[in-house]
Design an enzyme around this catalytic site. Structure first.
Site, mmCIF file in Angstrom:
data_model
loop_
_atom_site.group_PDB
_atom_site.id
_atom_site.type_symbol
_atom_site.label_atom_id
_atom_site.label_comp_id
_atom_site.label_asym_id
_atom_site.label_seq_id
_atom_site.Cartn_x
_atom_site.Cartn_y
_atom_site.Cartn_z
ATOM 1 N N LYS A 262 -2.294 1.140 -7.580
ATOM 2 C CA LYS A 262 -3.374 1.512 -6.656
ATOM 3 C C LYS A 262 -4.556 2.104 -7.417
ATOM 4 O O LYS A 262 -5.718 1.868 -7.058
ATOM 5 C CB LYS A 262 -2.863 2.504 -5.603
ATOM 6 N N ARG B 106 -8.444 0.990 -7.583
ATOM 7 C CA ARG B 106 -9.539 1.960 -7.376
ATOM 8 C C ARG B 106 -10.548 1.904 -8.516
ATOM 9 O O ARG B 106 -11.759 1.931 -8.287
ATOM 10 C CB ARG B 106 -8.974 3.378 -7.274
ATOM 11 N N HIS C 80 10.200 8.278 -4.371
ATOM 12 C CA HIS C 80 9.172 8.646 -3.405
ATOM 13 C C HIS C 80 9.661 9.743 -2.468
ATOM 14 O O HIS C 80 8.914 10.679 -2.153
ATOM 15 C CB HIS C 80 8.751 7.411 -2.611
#
Length: 230
Positions: free
Chosen positions: A56, A60, A188
């Site tokens: 991610k 970005r 996670h």
């Protein structure tokens, strides 16, 4: 684009979208597939799950280097994955007899109905206040601990669950022998329920909080959400 390993993992395909946006030159706002933890705050995430956050951040970086107008959405925990199951790994259905508690079960996380995620995202998409910022979806009544979720379910069903606590050490040790996708999930969950990665920071100038920006959105509380599963 999916970033969860039990379905598919194709976040970097978005780099093709970035190239297409650069070529088109007329895109007013790009919202990449984020919708979870803020990857900018997960630089110390555990392997192998950190790949989600690393990729991610690659997307970005490409967006920002191309000066593409953007909004990142950090929606925290999708309720369907974390609430009816009382945050039990490996199932999406409510526990009937027993429930495992992570540590003391008192670390706060944030749970959001998927329809509310959509409502906030649509409002943010052309809001000048969210341009080139991260929108954090933090409905105040849905900032809850695992124990609070369990207590809600027990109250609704009128039945107490047999609870057992898992230490951080034992939880991480459970990764051994698991398949890749399950190891990602354990990592996670560790960051959410042992480290409190969703609530252990204040939103700074880089972000906005959705429920404050859009008080007209009547988000669903998790006690109401759980009634769907009775």
């Amino acid at each position: 684009m999916s970033g969860v390993h039990f379905r598919s993992h194709n976040l970097l395909i978005q780099l093709k979208l970035v190239e297409a946006i650069k070529e088109a030159g007329n895109i007013k706002r790009f919202l990449p597939s984020e919708f979870g933890m803020d990857p900018a705050r997960m630089g110390d995430a555990l392997e192998p799950g950190r790949v989600t956050f690393d990729e991610k951040m690659v997307v970005r970086k490409a967006i920002e280097e191309a000066n593409i107008p953007h909004t990142y959405v950090s929606s925290n925990c999708f309720a369907a994955y974390f609430v009816p199951n009382c945050s039990q790994l490996g199932t999406l259905t409510p526990p009937k007899e027993k429930v495992s508690i992570y540590g003391d079960g008192n670390i706060k996380a944030i749970f959001v109905d998927e329809d509310d995620v959509a409502a906030y995202t649509i409002k943010a998409i052309d809001d000048p206040r969210t341009l080139n910022k991260t929108v954090y979806i933090r409905p105040p009544e849905n900032i809850l601990s695992q124990r609070q979720i369990i207590e809600m379910w027990e109250k609704l069903t009128g039945k107490k669950l047999d609870k057992s606590s898992i230490s951080a050490e034992d939880f991480l040790a459970s990764m051994k022998g698991l398949d890749y996708a399950s190891q990602v999930g354990v990592g996670h969950f560790y960051h959410i329920y042992y480290e409190g990665c969703l609530t252990n920071f204040e939103i700074g100038e880089e972000g906005e909080e959705a429920s404050k920006l859009y008080p007209e959105v009547r988000y669903i509380r998790m006690d109401e959400y759980l009634k769907r599963y009775l």
